[in-house]
Scaffold this motif. Structure first.
Motif, PDB file in Angstrom:
ATOM      1  N   SER A  31       0.843  -1.199   0.000  1.00 56.82           N
ATOM      2  CA  SER A  31       0.000   0.000   0.000  1.00 56.82           C
ATOM      3  C   SER A  31       0.873   1.241   0.000  1.00 56.82           C
ATOM      4  O   SER A  31       2.088   1.181   0.241  1.00 56.82           O
ATOM      5  CB  SER A  31      -0.900   0.003   1.235  1.00 56.82           C
ATOM      6  OG  SER A  31      -0.123   0.217   2.411  1.00 56.82           O
ATOM      7  N   GLY A  32       0.237   2.393  -0.247  1.00 55.28           N
ATOM      8  CA  GLY A  32       0.992   3.645  -0.252  1.00 55.28           C
ATOM      9  C   GLY A  32       1.656   3.925   1.085  1.00 55.28           C
ATOM     10  O   GLY A  32       2.810   4.365   1.146  1.00 55.28           O
ATOM     11  N   GLY A  33       0.937   3.664   2.175  1.00 51.64           N
ATOM     12  CA  GLY A  33       1.508   3.896   3.507  1.00 51.64           C
ATOM     13  C   GLY A  33       2.676   2.972   3.787  1.00 51.64           C
ATOM     14  O   GLY A  33       3.687   3.382   4.380  1.00 51.64           O
ATOM     15  N   GLN A  34       2.559   1.699   3.341  1.00 48.71           N
ATOM     16  CA  GLN A  34       3.658   0.754   3.537  1.00 48.71           C
ATOM     17  C   GLN A  34       4.874   1.147   2.714  1.00 48.71           C
ATOM     18  O   GLN A  34       6.018   1.075   3.193  1.00 48.71           O
ATOM     19  CB  GLN A  34       3.187  -0.657   3.158  1.00 48.71           C
ATOM     20  CG  GLN A  34       2.187  -1.251   4.133  1.00 48.71           C
ATOM     21  CD  GLN A  34       1.545  -2.524   3.615  1.00 48.71           C
ATOM     22  OE1 GLN A  34       1.491  -2.761   2.401  1.00 48.71           O
ATOM     23  NE2 GLN A  34       1.048  -3.353   4.516  1.00 48.71           N
ATOM     24  N   GLN A  35       4.645   1.604   1.496  1.00 49.72           N
ATOM     25  CA  GLN A  35       5.758   2.068   0.663  1.00 49.72           C
ATOM     26  C   GLN A  35       6.464   3.253   1.316  1.00 49.72           C
ATOM     27  O   GLN A  35       7.698   3.365   1.264  1.00 49.72           O
ATOM     28  CB  GLN A  35       5.250   2.457  -0.721  1.00 49.72           C
ATOM     29  CG  GLN A  35       4.812   1.288  -1.567  1.00 49.72           C
ATOM     30  CD  GLN A  35       4.407   1.719  -2.977  1.00 49.72           C
ATOM     31  OE1 GLN A  35       5.028   2.594  -3.566  1.00 49.72           O
ATOM     32  NE2 GLN A  35       3.354   1.121  -3.506  1.00 49.72           N
ATOM     33  N   GLN A  36       5.682   4.134   1.931  1.00 45.82           N
ATOM     34  CA  GLN A  36       6.284   5.301   2.572  1.00 45.82           C
ATOM     35  C   GLN A  36       7.183   4.879   3.726  1.00 45.82           C
ATOM     36  O   GLN A  36       8.267   5.436   3.938  1.00 45.82           O
ATOM     37  CB  GLN A  36       5.192   6.248   3.080  1.00 45.82           C
ATOM     38  CG  GLN A  36       5.709   7.633   3.432  1.00 45.82           C
ATOM     39  CD  GLN A  36       6.142   8.408   2.210  1.00 45.82           C
ATOM     40  OE1 GLN A  36       5.363   8.696   1.324  1.00 45.82           O
ATOM     41  NE2 GLN A  36       7.425   8.756   2.144  1.00 45.82           N
ATOM     42  N   ARG A  37       6.748   3.880   4.466  1.00 43.15           N
ATOM     43  CA  ARG A  37       7.581   3.375   5.564  1.00 43.15           C
ATOM     44  C   ARG A  37       8.883   2.778   5.031  1.00 43.15           C
ATOM     45  O   ARG A  37       9.952   2.973   5.625  1.00 43.15           O
ATOM     46  CB  ARG A  37       6.824   2.305   6.360  1.00 43.15           C
ATOM     47  CG  ARG A  37       5.608   2.831   7.085  1.00 43.15           C
ATOM     48  CD  ARG A  37       4.984   1.746   7.922  1.00 43.15           C
ATOM     49  NE  ARG A  37       3.640   2.123   8.346  1.00 43.15           N
ATOM     50  CZ  ARG A  37       2.984   1.556   9.343  1.00 43.15           C
ATOM     51  NH1 ARG A  37       3.550   0.585  10.013  1.00 43.15           N
ATOM     52  NH2 ARG A  37       1.769   1.937   9.666  1.00 43.15           N
ATOM     53  N   ILE A  38       8.785   2.063   3.904  1.00 42.56           N
ATOM     54  CA  ILE A  38       9.993   1.493   3.308  1.00 42.56           C
ATOM     55  C   ILE A  38      10.929   2.605   2.849  1.00 42.56           C
ATOM     56  O   ILE A  38      12.157   2.500   2.975  1.00 42.56           O
ATOM     57  CB  ILE A  38       9.633   0.569   2.129  1.00 42.56           C
ATOM     58  CG1 ILE A  38       8.773  -0.602   2.602  1.00 42.56           C
ATOM     59  CG2 ILE A  38      10.900   0.062   1.443  1.00 42.56           C
ATOM     60  CD1 ILE A  38       9.408  -1.461   3.676  1.00 42.56           C
ATOM     61  N   GLY A  39      10.357   3.695   2.330  1.00 42.35           N
ATOM     62  CA  GLY A  39      11.177   4.843   1.939  1.00 42.35           C
ATOM     63  C   GLY A  39      11.962   5.406   3.115  1.00 42.35           C
ATOM     64  O   GLY A  39      13.142   5.759   2.983  1.00 42.35           O
ATOM     65  N   VAL A  40      11.324   5.487   4.273  1.00 38.83           N
ATOM     66  CA  VAL A  40      12.004   5.958   5.480  1.00 38.83           C
ATOM     67  C   VAL A  40      13.084   4.956   5.895  1.00 38.83           C
ATOM     68  O   VAL A  40      14.206   5.334   6.257  1.00 38.83           O
ATOM     69  CB  VAL A  40      10.990   6.174   6.620  1.00 38.83           C
ATOM     70  CG1 VAL A  40      11.712   6.473   7.936  1.00 38.83           C
ATOM     71  CG2 VAL A  40      10.033   7.310   6.275  1.00 38.83           C
ATOM     72  N   ALA A  41      12.749   3.649   5.837  1.00 40.20           N
ATOM     73  CA  ALA A  41      13.724   2.619   6.208  1.00 40.20           C
ATOM     74  C   ALA A  41      14.949   2.674   5.305  1.00 40.20           C
ATOM     75  O   ALA A  41      16.088   2.533   5.772  1.00 40.20           O
ATOM     76  CB  ALA A  41      13.067   1.244   6.130  1.00 40.20           C
ATOM     77  N   ARG A  42      14.729   2.878   4.007  1.00 42.16           N
ATOM     78  CA  ARG A  42      15.856   2.952   3.072  1.00 42.16           C
ATOM     79  C   ARG A  42      16.765   4.141   3.410  1.00 42.16           C
ATOM     80  O   ARG A  42      17.992   4.032   3.369  1.00 42.16           O
ATOM     81  CB  ARG A  42      15.350   3.072   1.634  1.00 42.16           C
ATOM     82  CG  ARG A  42      16.466   3.081   0.600  1.00 42.16           C
ATOM     83  CD  ARG A  42      15.937   3.106  -0.816  1.00 42.16           C
ATOM     84  NE  ARG A  42      15.173   4.320  -1.099  1.00 42.16           N
ATOM     85  CZ  ARG A  42      14.576   4.564  -2.260  1.00 42.16           C
ATOM     86  NH1 ARG A  42      14.638   3.663  -3.231  1.00 42.16           N
ATOM     87  NH2 ARG A  42      13.900   5.680  -2.447  1.00 42.16           N
ATOM     88  N   ALA A  43      16.139   5.271   3.763  1.00 37.88           N
ATOM     89  CA  ALA A  43      16.935   6.463   4.089  1.00 37.88           C
ATOM     90  C   ALA A  43      17.763   6.255   5.354  1.00 37.88           C
ATOM     91  O   ALA A  43      18.829   6.844   5.506  1.00 37.88           O
ATOM     92  CB  ALA A  43      16.005   7.667   4.260  1.00 37.88           C
TER      93      ALA A  43
END
Length: 384
Positions: free
Chosen positions: A141-153
């Motif tokens: 989902s969009g929210g899950q993708q956003q969390r992955i974006g934070v994790a990657r950073a």
């Protein structure tokens, strides 16, 4: 940790030079979140992108941990800074594990180390590694993708993070959840973060400091409390909105306003005793009944205590809503309005009564801040 020294960007356009950022001077201490906010086209995103050189400055310097980044290799600079954008930017042909470990792999980490780091990051963002690491972004989902974006950073543990409206594309409910999770992570990670937002409520909630931009200039740089209590000019005041006094409710915790003057009775005490204690605290029309652990179990009203004989244990009403010492005043105000009351008992982490908070005390606390800032301005004007 981050210092911007007269940072400037001028874009050449067919209509002439456009100053997107005009001699920006800022310092962000280590471990703090600085929110850059302002209307569209005001220079906040340009300023952010000059730090990791996605946009090259026309003049001025960026210092990170005291080091001038002017002559640093651009790739090395970017790999040392976490970067999160609103569009997330996950690589669609990579698994979640591969997305999270992009920078660690570029930095030469061995496989056991970066795989372990991927699992650590999944735990940190409250997503099951077994379920998600082998999936692709399109399966989230969009929210899950956003969390992955934070994790990657965060994966390579950079000291500095840049975030460009990272939660802007998420629905309000999930955005609030992710904001709360991010703030909990920040308490442990203690990163230095520059965060672009268009939402003043998000800025107040997330930021230790807020930088307000207008037409390429930094208009005001303050703590959220100072910004709301003393806007620098009419533009900042209008940008904050007419309800800026109410916005301050988010910034103040119950423990800052709580009074330990609260009357209580035990179940085995008489209603006559309850009435006497209600009179001792004359502004209340009821008193809290507590158990042996000093936890609220009910309430005795003045009308019952005055007209009835017997013991409190036989004539109590349900306990009123409770305020935790770590609740903010916005939650308290909401509870007061919902339950038509002007006071709430306050409890500690063990649920024991530690005092009370009143509507009057909240009003005084907020008002005193505005009065003190107004007096400071008047005094400064006289000195000039």
């Amino acid at each position: 940790m981050i210092q911007l020294d007269s940072l400037t960007k001028v874009f050449d356009t067919p209509k002439g030079a456009v100053v997107a950022a005009d001699h920006i001077d800022m310092e962000v201490p280590a471990g703090e979140i600085c929110i850059l906010i302002g209307p569209s086209g005001c220079g906040k995103t340009t300023t952010l992108k000059m730090i990791n050189r996605i946009v090259r400055p026309s003049s001025g310097k960026v210092f990170i941990d005291g080091k001038d980044t002017t002559d640093m290799n651009t790739q090395d600079l970017r790999r040392s800074i976490g970067y999160v954008i609103q569009q997330i930017g996950l690589f669609p042909n990579m698994t979640i594990e591969e997305n999270i470990t992009v920078v660690p792999r570029l930095l030469g980490w061995d496989a056991p180390r970066f795989k372990k780091r991927a699992r650590e990051m999944m735990d940190m963002i409250a997503m099951d590694a077994e379920v998600f690491l082998k999936r692709y972004p399109s399966e989230l989902s969009g929210g899950q993708q956003q969390r992955i974006g934070v994790a990657r950073a965060l994966a390579a543990d950079p000291p500095v993070m840049l975030m460009d409206e990272p939660f802007g594309a998420i629905d309000p409910i999930n955005r609030a959840v992710i904001q709360d999770e991010f703030l909990k992570m920040q308490q442990e990670l203690n990163k230095t973060i520059l965060f672009v937002s268009h939402d003043i409520d998000e800025a107040i909630k997330m930021g230790n400091r807020i930088a307000v931009f207008r037409e390429g200039k930094l208009v005001q740089y303050s703590s959220p409390d100072d910004l709301l209590a003393a806007p620098e000019n009419a533009f900042v005041e209008s940008f904050l909105g007419e309800d800026r006094a109410l916005k301050r409710l988010n910034l103040v915790k119950v423990r800052d306003v709580v009074s330990n003057e609260i009357g209580t009775v035990r179940p085995d005490e008489t209603l006559e005793t309850a009435l006497a204690r209600i009179d001792d605290f004359g502004y209340q029309n009821s008193i809290l009944m507590v158990n042996d652990r000093h936890q609220p179990v009910g309430m005795i009203t003045r009308s019952v205590a005055r007209t009835t004989k017997g013991y409190c244990r036989d004539h109590f009403q349900a306990a009123p809503p409770l305020a935790s010492l770590d609740d903010d005043l916005r939650k308290v105000a909401s509870l007061m309005f919902a339950h038509d009351t002007t006071w709430l008992p306050c409890v500690d982490e063990q649920g024991r009564v530690s005092g009370q908070i009143t509507q009057r005390a909240m009003t005084r606390h907020l008002g005193s801040r505005y009065r003190s800032r107004s007096e400071e301005r008047i005094h400064a004007g006289r000195e000039e």
